[in-house]
Enzyme design. Structure first.
Site, mmCIF file in Angstrom:
data_model
loop_
_atom_site.group_PDB
_atom_site.id
_atom_site.type_symbol
_atom_site.label_atom_id
_atom_site.label_comp_id
_atom_site.label_asym_id
_atom_site.label_seq_id
_atom_site.Cartn_x
_atom_site.Cartn_y
_atom_site.Cartn_z
ATOM 1 N N ASP A 1 0.738 -1.094 0.179
ATOM 2 C CA ASP A 1 0.003 0.011 0.034
ATOM 3 C C ASP A 1 1.016 1.095 -0.010
ATOM 4 O O ASP A 1 1.295 1.461 0.965
ATOM 5 C CB ASP A 1 -0.883 0.110 1.230
ATOM 6 C CG ASP A 1 -1.710 1.368 1.287
ATOM 7 O OD1 ASP A 1 -2.067 1.720 2.454
ATOM 8 O OD2 ASP A 1 -2.052 1.826 0.548
ATOM 9 N N ASP B 1 -1.673 5.687 -5.330
ATOM 10 C CA ASP B 1 -2.107 4.876 -3.946
ATOM 11 C C ASP B 1 -2.617 3.351 -4.384
ATOM 12 O O ASP B 1 -3.723 3.165 -4.945
ATOM 13 C CB ASP B 1 -3.190 5.489 -3.432
ATOM 14 C CG ASP B 1 -3.514 4.791 -2.086
ATOM 15 O OD1 ASP B 1 -4.427 4.947 -1.208
ATOM 16 O OD2 ASP B 1 -3.059 3.742 -1.680
HETATM 17 C C1 LIG Z 1 -3.229 6.430 8.354
HETATM 18 C C2 LIG Z 1 -2.496 7.161 7.483
HETATM 19 C C3 LIG Z 1 -1.210 7.338 7.855
HETATM 20 C C4 LIG Z 1 -2.664 6.676 5.926
HETATM 21 C C5 LIG Z 1 -4.057 6.532 5.669
HETATM 22 N N1 LIG Z 1 -3.768 6.042 4.172
HETATM 23 C C6 LIG Z 1 -5.289 5.560 3.461
HETATM 24 O O1 LIG Z 1 -6.331 5.599 4.167
HETATM 25 C C7 LIG Z 1 -5.222 5.047 2.273
HETATM 26 C C8 LIG Z 1 -4.613 3.707 2.199
HETATM 27 O O2 LIG Z 1 -4.374 3.354 0.708
HETATM 28 C C9 LIG Z 1 -5.834 2.598 2.401
HETATM 29 C C10 LIG Z 1 -5.535 1.173 2.410
HETATM 30 C C11 LIG Z 1 -6.448 0.149 2.432
HETATM 31 C C12 LIG Z 1 -7.065 0.246 3.931
HETATM 32 C C13 LIG Z 1 -8.093 -0.670 3.989
HETATM 33 C C14 LIG Z 1 -7.920 -2.169 3.637
HETATM 34 C C15 LIG Z 1 -7.024 -2.076 2.372
HETATM 35 C C16 LIG Z 1 -5.775 -1.038 2.016
HETATM 36 N N2 LIG Z 1 -6.890 2.735 1.464
HETATM 37 C C17 LIG Z 1 -8.013 3.250 1.551
HETATM 38 O O3 LIG Z 1 -8.269 3.431 2.927
HETATM 39 C C18 LIG Z 1 -9.144 2.958 0.669
HETATM 40 C C19 LIG Z 1 -9.946 2.090 0.556
HETATM 41 C C20 LIG Z 1 -9.910 1.141 -0.592
HETATM 42 O O4 LIG Z 1 -10.372 1.927 -1.626
HETATM 43 C C21 LIG Z 1 -11.282 0.020 -0.215
HETATM 44 C C22 LIG Z 1 -10.174 -0.979 0.145
HETATM 45 C C23 LIG Z 1 -10.820 -2.408 0.394
HETATM 46 C C24 LIG Z 1 -10.016 -3.490 0.003
HETATM 47 C C25 LIG Z 1 -10.555 -4.923 0.550
HETATM 48 C C26 LIG Z 1 -12.110 -4.987 0.799
HETATM 49 C C27 LIG Z 1 -12.599 -3.508 1.126
HETATM 50 C C28 LIG Z 1 -12.069 -2.619 0.620
HETATM 51 N N3 LIG Z 1 -11.750 -0.232 -1.537
HETATM 52 C C29 LIG Z 1 -13.102 0.147 -1.506
HETATM 53 O O5 LIG Z 1 -13.655 0.743 -0.617
HETATM 54 O O6 LIG Z 1 -13.607 -0.261 -2.777
HETATM 55 C C30 LIG Z 1 -14.879 0.087 -3.296
HETATM 56 C C31 LIG Z 1 -15.211 1.648 -3.217
HETATM 57 C C32 LIG Z 1 -15.058 -0.337 -4.615
HETATM 58 C C33 LIG Z 1 -15.863 -0.634 -2.420
HETATM 59 C C34 LIG Z 1 -4.670 7.744 5.585
HETATM 60 O O7 LIG Z 1 -4.586 8.505 4.636
HETATM 61 O O8 LIG Z 1 -5.485 7.987 6.371
#
Ligand SMILES: CC(C)C[C@H](NC(=O)C[C@H](O)[C@H](CC1CCCCC1)NC(=O)CC[C@H](O)[C@H](Cc1ccccc1)NC(=O)OC(C)(C)C)C(=O)O
Length: 331
Positions: free
Chosen positions: A36, A220
């Site tokens: 990620d 990302d």
């Molecule tokens: C804590 C910070 C330092 C960093 C933090 N970074 C992020 O949130 C971005 C990061 O890339 C995170 C990493 C993901 C967290 C959840 C598990 C998978 C990885 N991305 C995210 O948080 C973004 C969430 C994804 O897009 C989800 C992922 C997912 C995977 C499997 C099943 C369901 C959902 N997809 C998702 O929701 O897809 C749909 C819309 C088609 C349903 C932030 O910016 O807050």
């Protein structure tokens, strides 16, 4: 060092996330982790994760590794953009991806994971490949796998070659010329606050005119879709019969049999085309005639995100030289 590892979609129906096999400890324990670039914690389901929160995931058991060491007094706690999260304590241990080994990598073991992690049995944890400034370990932040491996890599880079509904690869320490065509266009990266933030040179809808305007966002690998400013998103869906911005589904949906235009985005002088098949992301529920778009508005997020739907359309070089840059090539 150089290394290469598969990035396999966790769901055969749509590319919601990709996992990569890694080994931890001695003897090696294999887990499937989500690499990620949007975060910077390496955390895993572990022997410390309550059994009620583990449903089929593989776990890392530090007590079964002769090389594990507790990082005394250190904890971590993370919440992602989608509201999921986890927290726990920290060990160091031997960690390998695709043949590249870090002898003493901070491995964050989960003592608690949110329900969406428990239900996602294909993901055993994450490998954060953002900048180490984003790491949540307290009191002392830890380095990412890439930052630890970088000095021993032939070249201080990793590349992402994600693919539509089939396995791609992450390479470490080298740029594989067989994986792209033409030239790689490199642009500067803003490392504050810690994402791979770059500025795209504009966009086009289908065969329409290309609008040259800077679009700053993050590359990302851990976000499934592309999230851009509302003006761009409405310009795109204006070309899709029956498209609506659905409150109930939380984004733009359209009849699955609608004809979709491609979406073009620029990096420097180069142009990248996201084909209609990627832009029709998935049926809102299995068998539904309503489909969810691969391009959605970033207005509620606060940052534009070039997620997997865009990354799949290119070969991307995450260049960790000083100053870091990001390179995009067609493939
Ligand atoms: C804590 C910070 C330092 C960093 C933090 N970074 C992020 O949130 C971005 C990061 O890339 C995170 C990493 C993901 C967290 C959840 C598990 C998978 C990885 N991305 C995210 O948080 C973004 C969430 C994804 O897009 C989800 C992922 C997912 C995977 C499997 C099943 C369901 C959902 N997809 C998702 O929701 O897809 C749909 C819309 C088609 C349903 C932030 O910016 O807050």
């Amino acid at each position: 060092d150089t290394g290469s590892a598969a990035a396999t979609p966790i769901d055969p129906r749509f590319d919601i996330a990709y996992v990569t096999p890694v080994t931890i400890g001695t003897p090696p324990q294999t887990l499937q982790l989500d690499l990620d670039t949007g975060s910077s914690d390496l955390w895993v389901f572990s022997s410390h994760t309550p059994a009620s929160q583990v449903r089929g995931q593989r776990i890392y058991a530090p007590d079964k590794s002769t090389t594990s060491k507790l990082l005394n007094g250190h904890t971590w706690s993370i919440t992602y953009g989608d509201g999921s999260g986890s927290r726990g304590n920290v060990y160091t241990d031997k960690f390998t991806i695709g043949g590249v080994t870090v002898k003493s990598q901070a491995i964050e073991t989960a003592q608690q994971v949110s329900s969406s992690f428990t239900t996602e049995d294909a993901i055993d944890g994450l490998v954060g490949l953002g900048f180490s400034t984003l790491n949540t370990v307290s009191p002392n932040g830890q380095l990412t796998f890439f930052d630890n491996a970088k000095p021993n890599l032939d070249s201080p880079v990793f590349t992402a070659d994600l693919k539509y509904m089939k396995p791609g690869t992450y390479d470490f320490g080298f740029i594989d010329k067989t994986k792209y065509t033409g030239e790689i266009t490199y642009v500067p990266v803003e490392t504050d606050p810690g994402y791979w933030t770059f500025t795209s040179s504009g966009y086009g809808v289908g065969s329409g005119t290309f609008s040259s305007s800077p679009i700053t966002g993050i590359a990302d690998t851990g976000t499934s879709l592309v999230y851009l400013p509302t003006a761009i998103v409405t310009a795109y869906y204006r070309q899709v019969q029956g498209a609506t911005n659905s409150r109930s589904y939380g984004g733009y949906v359209f009849p699955c049999n609608s004809t979709l235009p491609a979406f073009v985005f620029g990096v420097g002088e180069a142009k990248f085309t996201i084909p209609p098949s990627y832009m029709s992301y998935a049926a809102v529920t299995d068998g539904s005639p309503t489909c969810f778009g691969g391009l959605q508005s970033s207005s509620g997020i606060g940052v534009n995100i070039w997620g997997d739907v865009a990354l799949k359309a290119a070969f991307v070089v995450f260049n960790g030289e000083e100053p870091p840059t990001i390179g995009w090539a067609n493939k």
